[in-house]
Motif scaffolding. Structure first.
Motif, PDB file in Angstrom:
ATOM      1  N   PHE A 211      32.123  47.712  43.456  1.00  0.00           N
ATOM      2  CA  PHE A 211      32.074  46.325  44.883  1.00  0.00           C
ATOM      3  C   PHE A 211      32.292  46.754  46.126  1.00  0.00           C
ATOM      4  N   TYR A 239      39.104  42.315  43.835  1.00  0.00           N
ATOM      5  CA  TYR A 239      39.154  41.409  43.532  1.00  0.00           C
ATOM      6  C   TYR A 239      38.773  40.869  42.490  1.00  0.00           C
ATOM      7  N   LYS A 240      37.053  41.171  42.939  1.00  0.00           N
ATOM      8  CA  LYS A 240      36.411  41.647  41.900  1.00  0.00           C
ATOM      9  C   LYS A 240      36.256  43.067  40.765  1.00  0.00           C
ATOM     10  N   TRP A 241      36.347  43.970  41.023  1.00  0.00           N
ATOM     11  CA  TRP A 241      37.412  44.997  41.188  1.00  0.00           C
ATOM     12  C   TRP A 241      38.540  44.960  39.155  1.00  0.00           C
ATOM     13  N   ARG A 243      38.870  41.976  38.017  1.00  0.00           N
ATOM     14  CA  ARG A 243      38.695  40.785  37.505  1.00  0.00           C
ATOM     15  C   ARG A 243      37.975  41.234  36.209  1.00  0.00           C
ATOM     16  N   GLY A 279      42.802  39.535  40.650  1.00  0.00           N
ATOM     17  CA  GLY A 279      41.483  39.218  39.992  1.00  0.00           C
ATOM     18  C   GLY A 279      41.670  39.498  38.548  1.00  0.00           C
ATOM     19  N   LYS A 282      42.121  36.249  37.038  1.00  0.00           N
ATOM     20  CA  LYS A 282      40.594  34.995  37.693  1.00  0.00           C
ATOM     21  C   LYS A 282      41.822  33.514  37.708  1.00  0.00           C
TER      22      LYS A 282
END
Length: 286
Positions: A211, A239-241, A243, A279, A282
């Motif tokens: 990302f 955060y995406k990593w 998640r 992340g 969530k």
């Protein structure tokens, strides 16, 4: 639920023992709890968690991201819980898993061939001790409590099967059926190491967890996450990593942070810890 168990057994036999399918997605995430030397083998004790399984879309036993108490109860009492590896020379000779059909049985799987046998377990009870403990730890039901060998959960009293009893029956089965005999399979059981390799690979340029390449040079640009909440593009990427680690099957945020440390070859910063943890849990989606 019986169909899910049958599917799971099939997947497990085909994908022994990595716990992942051909695309690297987890079949059913698990934790190694202990190892014990017994005669000429090592008994490796493991537990299939509810967390990061029934609410994880990438798990073969996914139910929903927010399962109800009834759904949690059904999964907790019907899905496989404890399993054991008979290990020689750091490689598995047999896998023994406690599961419920019409009654409690032991599935014994040969890692070399994927062939399996079923033996009566002669065990009575509603829920394993490890499952009962997880239900309390995860706070699925704020009223849940353990009183002796009874778990009160979802307005029901569930009798607990002790880990000590399960392990004793497993050792007796191994001795009776000579399950410690045979050549050790060349496949190493190293689920955590395998997941780490997958995460590191997917974090590289163009991977599913990359990302960061697309925001290069704009890491500190502001972005609105949702009304009233703002962050930076780097914060959201972290955060995406985090998640993504959860979805791939990393079992806890500490393992994710250790992988990040290995990728970066340094300790994670305070901001990295904060956003990766958010992340993984969530937090922005609640």
């Amino acid at each position: 639920m019986n169909k899910i168990i049958t599917l799971f057994i099939s997947l497990l036999s085909l994908n022994l023992f990595s716990q992942t399918d051909k695309n690297g997605n987890p079949v059913f995430n698990s934790l190694t709890l202990s190892e014990e030397k017994v005669n000429d083998y090592v008994l490796n004790s493991n537990y299939y968690t509810l967390a990061n399984n029934i609410s994880n879309k990438n798990s073969s036993v996914f139910i929903t991201e927010q399962p109800s108490l009834d759904e949690i109860e059904l999964a907790a009492t019907k899905l496989p819980s404890d399993f054991f590896l008979v290990v020689k020379n750091l490689s598995p000779v047999k896998m023994i898993m406690l599961a419920e059909k019409s009654e409690m049985v032991f599935f014994v799987i040969d890692p070399a061939t994927g062939a399996n046998e079923v033996f009566p377990a002669d065990i009575k009870g509603d829920i394993t001790e490890n499952r009962a403990k997880e239900i309390i730890e995860q706070k699925f039901d704020k009223r849940a409590k353990i009183d002796g060998n009874i778990l009160f959960f979802n307005n029901k009293n569930l009798s607990i099967i002790s880990t000590k009893e399960i392990k004793a029956k497993v050792k007796k089965l191994i001795a009776k059926k000579n399950l410690n005999q045979g050549e050790a399979n060349q496949t190493k059981f190293d689920d955590k190491a395998l997941l780490k390799k997958i995460v590191i690979k997917e974090t590289h340029n163009g991977g599913k967890l990359d990302f960061f390449t697309e925001i290069k040079g704009h890491e500190n640009d502001g972005i609105q996450v949702k009304p009233g909440i703002f962050s930076t593009k780097m914060g959201i990427a972290l955060y995406k990593w985090g998640r993504g680690n959860y979805e791939i099957g990393v079992n806890n945020v500490e393992d994710a942070l250790n992988i990040w440390e290995e990728i970066k070859e340094r300790k994670p910063s305070k901001r990295e810890i904060e956003y990766i943890t958010m992340g993984f849990n969530k937090q922005l989606e609640n």
